[in-house]
Design a protein around this motif. Structure first.
Motif, mmCIF file in Angstrom:
data_model
loop_
_atom_site.group_PDB
_atom_site.id
_atom_site.type_symbol
_atom_site.label_atom_id
_atom_site.label_comp_id
_atom_site.label_asym_id
_atom_site.label_seq_id
_atom_site.Cartn_x
_atom_site.Cartn_y
_atom_site.Cartn_z
ATOM 1 N N ALA A 163 -55.310 -46.971 97.673
ATOM 2 C CA ALA A 163 -55.733 -47.947 99.025
ATOM 3 C C ALA A 163 -54.599 -48.248 100.009
ATOM 4 N N SER A 164 -54.713 -47.981 101.311
ATOM 5 C CA SER A 164 -53.638 -48.429 102.215
ATOM 6 C C SER A 164 -54.258 -48.993 103.543
ATOM 7 N N PHE A 165 -53.651 -49.409 104.356
ATOM 8 C CA PHE A 165 -54.150 -50.182 105.487
ATOM 9 C C PHE A 165 -54.411 -49.078 106.386
ATOM 10 N N ASP A 166 -54.312 -48.003 106.109
ATOM 11 C CA ASP A 166 -54.746 -46.794 107.176
ATOM 12 C C ASP A 166 -56.086 -46.329 106.562
ATOM 13 N N ALA A 167 -56.240 -46.324 105.274
ATOM 14 C CA ALA A 167 -57.057 -45.722 104.482
ATOM 15 C C ALA A 167 -57.496 -46.819 103.473
ATOM 16 N N PRO A 168 -58.481 -47.918 104.150
ATOM 17 C CA PRO A 168 -58.877 -48.891 103.144
ATOM 18 C C PRO A 168 -59.838 -48.788 102.038
ATOM 19 N N ALA A 169 -59.862 -49.606 101.079
ATOM 20 C CA ALA A 169 -60.953 -49.528 100.120
ATOM 21 C C ALA A 169 -61.849 -50.851 100.294
ATOM 22 N N ALA A 170 -62.983 -50.955 99.862
ATOM 23 C CA ALA A 170 -63.633 -52.168 99.984
ATOM 24 C C ALA A 170 -64.549 -52.302 98.466
ATOM 25 N N PHE A 171 -64.706 -53.438 98.372
ATOM 26 C CA PHE A 171 -65.414 -54.079 97.214
ATOM 27 C C PHE A 171 -66.554 -55.059 97.679
ATOM 28 N N PHE A 172 -67.666 -54.822 97.060
ATOM 29 C CA PHE A 172 -68.798 -55.507 97.558
ATOM 30 C C PHE A 172 -69.293 -56.389 95.950
ATOM 31 N N LEU A 173 -69.254 -57.601 96.021
ATOM 32 C CA LEU A 173 -70.059 -58.415 95.011
ATOM 33 C C LEU A 173 -71.315 -58.896 95.256
ATOM 34 N N LEU A 174 -72.408 -58.274 94.615
ATOM 35 C CA LEU A 174 -73.831 -58.474 95.026
ATOM 36 C C LEU A 174 -74.603 -59.466 94.313
ATOM 37 N N ASP A 175 -75.462 -60.359 94.698
ATOM 38 C CA ASP A 175 -76.301 -61.406 94.182
ATOM 39 C C ASP A 175 -77.612 -61.502 94.642
ATOM 40 N N LEU A 176 -78.728 -61.505 93.841
ATOM 41 C CA LEU A 176 -79.920 -61.517 94.138
ATOM 42 C C LEU A 176 -80.205 -62.951 94.874
ATOM 43 N N ASP A 177 -81.135 -62.961 95.577
ATOM 44 C CA ASP A 177 -81.412 -64.278 96.173
ATOM 45 C C ASP A 177 -82.859 -64.459 95.326
ATOM 46 N N VAL A 274 -64.679 -57.752 100.114
ATOM 47 C CA VAL A 274 -63.228 -57.767 100.241
ATOM 48 C C VAL A 274 -62.664 -56.437 100.631
ATOM 49 N N MET A 275 -61.745 -56.312 101.514
ATOM 50 C CA MET A 275 -60.811 -55.178 101.911
ATOM 51 C C MET A 275 -59.802 -55.113 101.319
ATOM 52 N N ALA A 276 -59.411 -54.021 100.706
ATOM 53 C CA ALA A 276 -58.276 -53.665 100.074
ATOM 54 C C ALA A 276 -57.389 -52.562 100.656
ATOM 55 N N PRO A 277 -56.116 -52.711 100.834
ATOM 56 C CA PRO A 277 -55.070 -53.839 100.114
ATOM 57 C C PRO A 277 -54.872 -54.997 100.959
ATOM 58 N N GLU A 278 -55.712 -55.195 102.077
ATOM 59 C CA GLU A 278 -55.552 -56.411 103.060
ATOM 60 C C GLU A 278 -55.772 -57.375 102.346
ATOM 61 N N ASP A 279 -56.848 -57.953 101.498
ATOM 62 C CA ASP A 279 -56.957 -59.039 100.913
ATOM 63 C C ASP A 279 -56.981 -59.026 99.550
ATOM 64 N N ALA A 280 -56.749 -57.933 98.744
ATOM 65 C CA ALA A 280 -56.434 -57.889 97.390
ATOM 66 C C ALA A 280 -55.834 -56.594 96.874
ATOM 67 N N ASP A 281 -54.819 -56.631 96.053
ATOM 68 C CA ASP A 281 -54.275 -55.285 95.599
ATOM 69 C C ASP A 281 -54.494 -55.262 93.932
#
Length: 582
Positions: A163-177, A274-281
């Motif tokens: 992952a890079s700033f030009d080609a970022p990765a993303a992570f969703f943590l999902l929880d049921l309401d 969360v966007m990576a590597p902007e906020d997590a590596d």
């Protein structure tokens, strides 16, 4: 042991043919020597020859022995070499265990080896199948069939470095309401069906996304985590806008109810992004930061999606530091009670007080209850803090009693303390330890606590009230409670919430609400305490409408033990002077 190890090293370095040749040579020497000895013994004993008189010259005997040695070792070497080829071929067959029905086993020379080959092949095949089954168990969630946490973490570790700033990765943590409420309705088996349906809807939602958003799902993984949590990892998120579109699609998909065993169940889905590597590596940071974002969703709106921001990390670090300090303060007993007086409208005397928790650090700094009480509730430290305040309040009340003042003390019971602590025994132990008569203690619980579990309120308070401990309903009028239920609980006092008292001068409805509470209390034969009284006009209205007592800044703020004792002495003096003047 040293000689033994040297012998083992010597033989361990030999091949099988070499060992056979060596053993054959030793055997030849031993057999030749035995034959010579038997022959010489016969010549001496039977023929009467001398021991030194040999049948053949020494040169001939040495030559014969060497010839026997060479023939024996050579023959042993050739036979062992042939057997070595058999073993090597057999080992090659053992290495080929890809099939339950081994091929070419008929060409193995010995019957026992053929049977061993078949048995080993079947056993290895069984172990391979078992290993594949265990691997599925280790990496697949059994309820939904989706990859589990272990599989997701391993996948993130492989993909995240790209992952890079030009080609970022993303992570969703999902929880049921509202999953807990749904689980209560469905039961355990149907809840498993619900989770399976959730997994299918989530993957189906992502599968039907249109371009160009669908491009962000290339190489993505949907995983089922513990309980009702799911996760999505997008190694090719492309843009934040695409990630936001995916979040909106999930929200829309879960707006529709589920049909489980004939019941319509509505459970929405919220998440932290969360966007990576902007906020997590690293994978650990992805999970931690997404969880912080999800917690913020729950605190602010209870439902929705939120991106992680560095501010959330700072807030979390501050919270962890405060928790550590809170634990140290509990251990050091830094929590003390201050006391706000309750004034009887009929007599003008101070007849009681409310113990309020205060945290005073060793450096003298006072921490607001609004800062530490929510965290204490969350961590469970409120139980220990509540016990310290209860004990401190009872000790102070004993001092006032010995000074001759007829003043009771009221102590708040937190919701967590009420639900998790054996409150009956705790109160009895503190009363016994401090020597305070039960009739001088009053416990305050909130209206929401009383309504949530009225059976427990009754079970906890009946033995205490039998001894004389009083029970007050705090913040009455704010909980939208079942009034018929409250009238059946063993209360002695209704406390009118400060928001109604402070609104007496500005809100037209506030006087009517206060009068309704006072009328209800009078009908039930209960006393009333108005909180937050700050003006003479409020006090006059409450007194005229039949309120029993008042507390607030009009009379005094919360005071430490010494200050409250001085207030009692001064109040008695003023009352005596007023009566004398009258």
């Amino acid at each position: 042991m040293r000689k033994l190890s040297q012998i083992r090293r010597f033989f361990g370095s030999m091949t099988l043919p070499a060992f056979a040749a060596f053993a054959g040579a030793i055997a030849a020497v031993l057999v030749f020597s035995a034959v010579v000895m038997l022959e010489q013994s016969y010549r001496v004993l039977v023929e009467g020859k001398a021991w030194t008189e040999l049948a053949s010259p020494p040169e001939v005997m040495i030559g014969l022995m060497l010839m026997s040695l060479v023939v024996s070792s050579g023959a042993s070497f050739l036979l062992a070499r042939s057997f070595q080829r058999v073993l090597q071929r057999f080992l090659a067959y053992l290495d080929d265990t890809t099939s339950m029905r081994p091929r070419g086993v008929e060409s193995v020379m010995f019957k026992e080896l053929r049977r061993l080959r078949v048995a080993v092949t079947r056993r290895v095949s069984h172990l391979r199948r078992e290993n594949e089954r265990l691997e599925r168990i280790a990496y697949v969630d059994q309820q939904t069939g989706l990859p589990n946490t272990i599989a997701l973490e391993a996948y993130i570790e492989r993909k995240l470095p790209y992952a890079s700033f030009d080609a970022p990765a993303a992570f969703f943590l999902l929880d049921l309401d509202q999953f807990g409420r749904a689980a209560e309705r469905l039961g355990s088996l149907a809840t498993n069906s619900l989770l399976n349906s959730v997994g299918e809807r989530l993957t189906g939602c992502l599968a039907h996304l249109d371009a160009p958003v669908a491009a962000s799902l290339e190489g993505s993984m949907v995983a089922a985590l513990h309980n009702d949590q799911f996760a999505i990892f997008l190694p090719n998120a492309i843009t934040r806008e695409s990630v936001s579109n995916i979040a909106r699609s999930i929200r829309v998909a879960f707006a529709q109810p589920f049909e489980i065993n004939g019941q319509s169940i509505s459970v929405g889905m919220s998440g932290g992004i969360v966007m990576a590597p902007e906020d997590a590596d690293t994978a650990q940071k992805l999970f931690r930061h997404a969880d912080l974002a999800l917690q913020q969703v729950r605190q602010e709106s209870a439902s929705g999606f939120r991106y992680f921001s560095p501010r959330l990390n700072r807030v979390a670090r501050g919270k962890y530091m405060l928790e550590a300090e809170l634990r140290e303060a509990v251990a050091a007993r830094e929590f003390k009670a201050v006391f706000q007086p309750k004034v009887d409208f009929a007599t003008g005397k101070i007849v009681g007080c409310e113990a309020l928790a205060r945290w005073q650090r060793a450096n003298g700094k006072i921490i607001s209850p609004a800062a530490f009480i929510p965290l204490a509730e969350e961590t469970g430290l409120v139980n220990q803090i509540g016990e310290q305040i209860l004990e401190s309040a009872c000790e102070c009340a004993v001092v006032w009693m010995k000074e001759g003042f007829d003043v009771s003390v009221a102590v708040n019971v937190s919701p967590r303390q009420f639900m998790t602590v054996d409150l009956t025994n705790l109160v009895l132990e503190v009363l016994k330890r401090t020597g305070l008569p039960p009739g001088r203690l009053e416990l305050e619980i909130t209206e929401s606590m009383a309504v949530s579990d009225p059976t427990k309120v009754d079970r906890v308070m009946r033995p205490l009230r039998a001894l004389g401990v009083k029970l007050a309903l705090d913040d009455f009028g704010t909980g939208h409670s079942n009034l018929s239920m409250l009238t059946q609980l063993p209360f002695d006092v209704f406390k009118i919430d400060r928001q109604f008292v402070s609104a007496l001068d500005a809100d037209r409805q506030a006087p009517a609400i206060v009068e309704m509470i006072l009328a209800m209390a009078e009908t039930l034969g209960l006393k009333t305490v108005a909180e937050g009284v700050e003006t003479d006009r409020q006090a006059e209205f409450l007194s005229r409408r039949g309120c029993s007592m008042a507390q607030g800044f009009l009379y005094s703020p919360g005071l430490p033990q010494e200050g409250f004792l001085e207030l009692l002495r001064g109040w008695e003096t003023r009352s005596a002077t007023s009566r004398k003047a009258s």
